[in-house]
Design a protein around this motif. Structure first.
Motif, PDB file in Angstrom:
ATOM      1  N   GLN A 235       7.824   7.158   7.296  1.00  0.00           N
ATOM      2  CA  GLN A 235       7.742   8.289   8.220  1.00  0.00           C
ATOM      3  C   GLN A 235       6.435   9.055   8.049  1.00  0.00           C
ATOM      4  O   GLN A 235       5.784   9.418   9.031  1.00  0.00           O
ATOM      5  N   ALA A 236       6.034   9.296   6.807  1.00  0.00           N
ATOM      6  CA  ALA A 236       4.785  10.030   6.561  1.00  0.00           C
ATOM      7  C   ALA A 236       3.590   9.267   7.127  1.00  0.00           C
ATOM      8  O   ALA A 236       2.690   9.858   7.748  1.00  0.00           O
ATOM      9  N   PHE A 237       3.570   7.944   6.930  1.00  0.00           N
ATOM     10  CA  PHE A 237       2.461   7.149   7.444  1.00  0.00           C
ATOM     11  C   PHE A 237       2.513   7.087   8.965  1.00  0.00           C
ATOM     12  O   PHE A 237       1.481   7.156   9.632  1.00  0.00           O
ATOM     13  N   ALA A 238       3.709   6.983   9.520  1.00  0.00           N
ATOM     14  CA  ALA A 238       3.871   6.966  10.977  1.00  0.00           C
ATOM     15  C   ALA A 238       3.330   8.252  11.588  1.00  0.00           C
ATOM     16  O   ALA A 238       2.668   8.222  12.625  1.00  0.00           O
ATOM     17  N   ASP A 239       3.602   9.371  10.929  1.00  0.00           N
ATOM     18  CA  ASP A 239       3.101  10.654  11.420  1.00  0.00           C
ATOM     19  C   ASP A 239       1.572  10.670  11.449  1.00  0.00           C
ATOM     20  O   ASP A 239       0.972  11.195  12.391  1.00  0.00           O
TER      21      ASP A 239
ATOM     22  N   TYR B 168       0.831  -1.202   0.000  1.00  0.00           N
ATOM     23  CA  TYR B 168       0.000   0.000   0.000  1.00  0.00           C
ATOM     24  C   TYR B 168       0.869   1.257   0.000  1.00  0.00           C
ATOM     25  O   TYR B 168       0.626   2.179  -0.776  1.00  0.00           O
ATOM     26  N   LEU B 169       1.866   1.291   0.879  1.00  0.00           N
ATOM     27  CA  LEU B 169       2.723   2.471   0.958  1.00  0.00           C
ATOM     28  C   LEU B 169       3.474   2.696  -0.359  1.00  0.00           C
ATOM     29  O   LEU B 169       3.562   3.822  -0.841  1.00  0.00           O
ATOM     30  N   ARG B 170       3.986   1.614  -0.930  1.00  0.00           N
ATOM     31  CA  ARG B 170       4.716   1.726  -2.196  1.00  0.00           C
ATOM     32  C   ARG B 170       3.802   2.220  -3.310  1.00  0.00           C
ATOM     33  O   ARG B 170       4.139   3.157  -4.034  1.00  0.00           O
ATOM     34  N   GLU B 171       2.617   1.635  -3.440  1.00  0.00           N
ATOM     35  CA  GLU B 171       1.684   2.002  -4.509  1.00  0.00           C
ATOM     36  C   GLU B 171       1.165   3.429  -4.373  1.00  0.00           C
ATOM     37  O   GLU B 171       0.777   4.046  -5.359  1.00  0.00           O
ATOM     38  N   ASN B 172       1.154   3.934  -3.150  1.00  0.00           N
ATOM     39  CA  ASN B 172       0.656   5.292  -2.909  1.00  0.00           C
ATOM     40  C   ASN B 172       1.783   6.290  -2.655  1.00  0.00           C
ATOM     41  O   ASN B 172       1.525   7.415  -2.217  1.00  0.00           O
ATOM     42  N   SER B 173       2.997   5.872  -2.928  1.00  0.00           N
ATOM     43  CA  SER B 173       4.188   6.730  -2.788  1.00  0.00           C
ATOM     44  C   SER B 173       4.266   7.396  -1.421  1.00  0.00           C
ATOM     45  O   SER B 173       4.547   8.587  -1.302  1.00  0.00           O
ATOM     46  N   LEU B 174       3.976   6.609  -0.388  1.00  0.00           N
ATOM     47  CA  LEU B 174       4.053   7.111   0.989  1.00  0.00           C
ATOM     48  C   LEU B 174       5.294   6.544   1.668  1.00  0.00           C
ATOM     49  O   LEU B 174       5.584   5.348   1.539  1.00  0.00           O
ATOM     50  N   THR B 175       6.001   7.382   2.393  1.00  0.00           N
ATOM     51  CA  THR B 175       7.141   6.900   3.163  1.00  0.00           C
ATOM     52  C   THR B 175       6.639   6.339   4.492  1.00  0.00           C
ATOM     53  O   THR B 175       5.540   6.668   4.957  1.00  0.00           O
TER      54      THR B 175
END
Length: 71
Positions: free
Chosen positions: A15-19, A6-13
């Motif tokens: 750290q960004a998701f953790a925040d 999910y993170l890869r497909e949505n270009s999320l790091t």
């Protein structure tokens, strides 16, 4: 869908998701690798933040559990 995908497909790091989750980047890394299963309330927030793409069931390796139980 796995959190890592999910993170890869949505270009999320991580750290960004953790925040967004108010957890550490290290926690996200452990969730992604399967070293840690998020607590139920964190799973619920992940489900909501991903619009249901990552569900609580995605954190359980059923095949691995079956192999250990049968083997």
């Amino acid at each position: 869908m796995q959190l890592k995908s999910y993170l890869r497909e949505n270009s999320l790091t991580s750290q960004a998701f953790a925040d967004q989750l108010s957890v550490t980047r290290g926690s996200i890394e452990r969730y992604k690798s399967g070293d840690r299963i998020p607590r139920p309330h964190i799973q619920a927030v992940i489900f909501k933040l991903t619009n249901g793409a990552v569900s609580p069931n995605d954190f359980v390796n059923v095949e691995g559990l079956l192999e250990r139980k049968v083997g």
